[in-house]
Design an enzyme around this catalytic site. Structure first.
Site, PDB file in Angstrom:
ATOM      1  N   HIS A  62       9.898  19.004  -0.275  1.00 10.99           N
ATOM      2  CA  HIS A  62       9.321  19.385   1.017  1.00 10.99           C
ATOM      3  C   HIS A  62      10.003  18.728   2.212  1.00 10.99           C
ATOM      4  O   HIS A  62      10.504  17.617   2.116  1.00 10.99           O
ATOM      5  CB  HIS A  62       7.841  18.976   1.082  1.00 10.99           C
ATOM      6  CG  HIS A  62       7.014  19.571  -0.003  1.00 10.99           C
ATOM      7  ND1 HIS A  62       5.948  18.915  -0.553  1.00 10.99           N
ATOM      8  CD2 HIS A  62       7.082  20.761  -0.629  1.00 10.99           C
ATOM      9  CE1 HIS A  62       5.394  19.681  -1.484  1.00 10.99           C
ATOM     10  NE2 HIS A  62       6.067  20.803  -1.546  1.00 10.99           N
ATOM     11  N   ARG A  81      -6.079 -16.431  -7.074  1.00 11.49           N
ATOM     12  CA  ARG A  81      -6.815 -15.181  -6.871  1.00 11.49           C
ATOM     13  C   ARG A  81      -5.970 -13.948  -7.141  1.00 11.49           C
ATOM     14  O   ARG A  81      -6.497 -12.865  -7.346  1.00 11.49           O
ATOM     15  CB  ARG A  81      -7.339 -15.116  -5.435  1.00 11.49           C
ATOM     16  CG  ARG A  81      -8.273 -16.238  -5.064  1.00 11.49           C
ATOM     17  CD  ARG A  81      -8.505 -16.281  -3.582  1.00 11.49           C
ATOM     18  NE  ARG A  81      -7.247 -16.632  -2.904  1.00 11.49           N
ATOM     19  CZ  ARG A  81      -7.076 -16.625  -1.597  1.00 11.49           C
ATOM     20  NH1 ARG A  81      -8.054 -16.262  -0.796  1.00 11.49           N
ATOM     21  NH2 ARG A  81      -5.925 -16.972  -1.056  1.00 11.49           N
ATOM     22  N   TYR A 118       1.229   8.075   1.028  1.00  8.64           N
ATOM     23  CA  TYR A 118       2.350   8.014   1.956  1.00  8.64           C
ATOM     24  C   TYR A 118       1.875   8.168   3.380  1.00  8.64           C
ATOM     25  O   TYR A 118       0.944   8.901   3.686  1.00  8.64           O
ATOM     26  CB  TYR A 118       3.460   9.006   1.605  1.00  8.64           C
ATOM     27  CG  TYR A 118       3.076  10.450   1.469  1.00  8.64           C
ATOM     28  CD1 TYR A 118       3.301  11.352   2.497  1.00  8.64           C
ATOM     29  CD2 TYR A 118       2.497  10.926   0.299  1.00  8.64           C
ATOM     30  CE1 TYR A 118       2.976  12.691   2.360  1.00  8.64           C
ATOM     31  CE2 TYR A 118       2.161  12.254   0.150  1.00  8.64           C
ATOM     32  CZ  TYR A 118       2.402  13.138   1.195  1.00  8.64           C
ATOM     33  OH  TYR A 118       2.064  14.457   1.060  1.00  8.64           O
TER      34      TYR A 118
END
Length: 182
Positions: free
Chosen positions: A62, A23, A132
């Protein structure tokens, strides 16, 4: 999961361990117990998605100032990015050092970014999606950043910057800062 130490103190690259059959495969991408075994924070309170249309888009550098610092678990789920982190913890032996990681939908690597790090990424392809997890809710009043092109950091980006926000392009240089980073 395999937890691979990076050159920066407390940051980890995480490799999935797929179990497959006809699968396809199955793999854990986060497990509180496994994170605890290597002393990583796993109390994630928010999941964010970032979609970038154009190759060369730069997001960041950031961070949230203390006491609202956040641990992040970053994964590119479509396309490819170069993720860059900078240790901004003044007491750290890797203070102001950076490291670059290629995260792609094909390699399925994740990056654990601890509190006290600035975080950025550049898209290497068009139509990139990054997810995230973070351990602290976004707090606008504590938002801060570093300039992606600050010579003191010495980051060599793999592509020219084609798209960047005005805010990200205008964070102050390290030499212009009066206050401590973190």
């Amino acid at each position: 999961m395999k937890f691979i130490k990076t050159d920066l103190k407390d940051a980890y690259l995480i490799e999935l361990e797929p179990r497959g059959d006809d699968r396809g495969f199955f793999a854990r991408s986060m497990c509180r117990d496994e994170f605890s075994e290597v002393a990583l924070e796993s109390n994630f309170v928010q999941q964010n998605t970032s979609v970038s249309a154009h190759r060369g888009t730069l997001r960041g550098m950031h961070f949230q100032r203390a006491p609202f610092g956040e641990d992040k678990l970053v994964r590119c789920i479509s396309g490819a990015i170069v993720d860059v982190i900078v240790d901004i913890r003044k007491e750290s032996p890797t203070y102001l050092q950076h490291q670059m990681f290629e995260l792609t939908s094909r390699n399925r690597l994740q990056l654990y970014v601890p509190k006290g790090f600035a975080h950025s990424f550049m898209t290497l392809e068009d139509n990139v999606e990054v997810n995230y997890l973070v351990t602290t809710p976004y707090t606008p009043a504590s938002e801060d950043g570093l300039r992606y092109d600050d010579e003191e950091l010495g980051i060599v980006w793999p592509l020219p910057v084609t798209v960047i926000s005005e805010k990200d392009a205008s964070w102050p240089l390290l030499k212009e800062r009066q206050e401590s980073l973190y």
